[in-house]
Design a protein around this motif. Structure first.
Motif, mmCIF file in Angstrom:
data_model
loop_
_atom_site.group_PDB
_atom_site.id
_atom_site.type_symbol
_atom_site.label_atom_id
_atom_site.label_comp_id
_atom_site.label_asym_id
_atom_site.label_seq_id
_atom_site.Cartn_x
_atom_site.Cartn_y
_atom_site.Cartn_z
ATOM 1 N N ILE A 60 63.307 34.854 -21.237
ATOM 2 C CA ILE A 60 64.405 33.718 -21.193
ATOM 3 C C ILE A 60 63.924 32.320 -20.989
ATOM 4 O O ILE A 60 62.924 32.351 -20.308
ATOM 5 C CB ILE A 60 65.316 34.297 -19.906
ATOM 6 N N VAL A 65 68.840 27.465 -19.150
ATOM 7 C CA VAL A 65 69.186 28.693 -19.381
ATOM 8 C C VAL A 65 68.708 29.398 -18.163
ATOM 9 O O VAL A 65 69.242 30.269 -17.476
ATOM 10 C CB VAL A 65 68.559 29.428 -20.615
ATOM 11 N N ILE A 66 67.396 29.338 -17.898
ATOM 12 C CA ILE A 66 66.862 30.017 -16.404
ATOM 13 C C ILE A 66 67.390 29.534 -15.371
ATOM 14 O O ILE A 66 67.792 30.461 -14.584
ATOM 15 C CB ILE A 66 65.084 29.660 -16.530
ATOM 16 N N GLU A 68 70.557 28.564 -14.705
ATOM 17 C CA GLU A 68 71.938 29.301 -14.670
ATOM 18 C C GLU A 68 71.544 30.753 -14.462
ATOM 19 O O GLU A 68 72.499 31.280 -13.761
ATOM 20 C CB GLU A 68 72.586 28.883 -15.886
ATOM 21 N N TYR A 69 70.688 31.310 -15.053
ATOM 22 C CA TYR A 69 70.505 32.869 -14.836
ATOM 23 C C TYR A 69 70.080 33.000 -13.325
ATOM 24 O O TYR A 69 70.385 34.005 -12.544
ATOM 25 C CB TYR A 69 69.350 33.050 -15.754
#
Length: 204
Positions: A60, A65-66, A68-69
């Protein structure tokens, strides 16, 4: 999980802080993306860090993005609001802070990768203008508030803190602390947190 990154990347620092604030364990694997023997492209074809390798091997990226993950992995310290409008506000702060980093790194590469007689002062000035415009906008948005959004720390504050820290690290000539005392107050408050202390980039 494994996070591929470096100790000096502000994008990596951002997600490391998120994981620490969320109290989620992740192993850090150091990789120099500029080195000839870098292996980052095996996980991220863009050749950028951070890159998160999940337990099942899926990769990822990028830092937004990371982050949010990671925020969804634990109910501790919710960093991104669930409300759509509030979420957009926090993510816009993140985009603004990441834009400061983007411009900073482009200016730094121009100054460090090219011989002095081949550097474009116009390009460096353009990136510096982006930084100055963004700092002014950050200060105006923050105003007299204790935090960037709402009454608690969010991803917005983490992102801004990493951007301000990177400017001090690589561009100490940009005297944002004197010009924007409200940003300085926010930054000094963030520096008291163990997550920021633990991820402070090496001085050398």
């Amino acid at each position: 999980m494994k996070l591929i990154g470096s100790l000096t990347s502000p994008y990596v620092r951002k997600v490391r802080i998120v994981f620490l604030e969320k109290k989620v364990d992740v192993d850090l694997e150091i990789d120099n993306v500029w080195a000839a023997d870098t292996k980052i492209t095996q996980s991220n074809p863009l050749g950028k860090v951070p890159c998160l390798i999940l337990d099942d091997g899926e990769a990822i990226y990028d830092s937004r993005v990371i982050a949010e993950y990671a925020d969804a992995l634990s109910p501790v310290s919710k960093l991104i609001p669930a409300d759509n409008r509030e979420r957009a506000t926090v993510k816009t702060w993140e985009a603004l802070a990441d834009g400061v980093l983007d411009a900073s790194i482009l200016a730094r590469l121009e100054m460090t990768w090219k011989p002095e007689d081949q550097r474009s002062s116009a390009w460096i000035d353009r990136q510096t203008e982006k930084i100055q415009n963004s700092l002014r906008q950050m200060s105006e948005l923050l105003g007299g508030n204790a935090w960037c959004h709402s009454n608690q720390m969010t991803l917005a504050d983490i992102s801004v803190g990493c951007a301000l820290g990177y400017l001090l690290f690589r561009f100490p000539n940009i005297k944002w602390q004197a010009q924007y005392p409200n940003l300085d107050r926010l930054y000094e408050k963030l520096l008291q947190r163990s997550s920021f202390i633990e991820t402070e980039p090496p001085k050398a």
